[in-house]
Design a protein around this motif. Structure first.
Motif: not given
Length: 110
Positions: A102-106
């Motif tokens: 579960i990831v977010t951002g560049d």
């Protein structure tokens, strides 16, 4: 040593992790070497090598895992505005233990 970081290191306690959410059968924690500013991994505590090797007897565990992923993804999205939920199989899967990112951002420059 097998190619299963999650059993060999995380679930055995050899590598300490920053837990996000835990149930009797599922663990979600901050990745030990994140590729994104927010990078959480969710795993079943039972060894299952990948999504495509799930047995019919694993369906309730998969449901519990998906509920944890849903809760974590909702929290990340609420806080950061968006997220991705990713799993890998075959040659893309470095550790042969079912897991979801579960990831977010560049992506970070690792």
């Amino acid at each position: 040593m097998t190619n299963d970081f999650y059993c060999d290191e995380v679930l055995s306690g050899n590598t300490e992790v920053d837990k996000v959410k835990e149930t009797e059968d599922v663990l979600a924690y901050h990745h030990t070497k994140p590729f994104y500013p927010v990078h959480i991994v969710a795993i079943p505590k039972k060894h299952i090598s990948s999504l495509i090797t799930l047995e019919e007897s694993d369906h309730s565990l998969l449901l519990e895992l998906m509920l944890v992923i849903k809760e974590v993804a909702a929290e990340v999205t609420e806080k950061h505005g968006s997220c991705k939920v990713i799993t890998n199989m075959g040659e893309y899967q470095d550790s042969k233990h079912l897991h979801w990112h579960i990831v977010t951002g560049d992506p970070l420059n690792n």
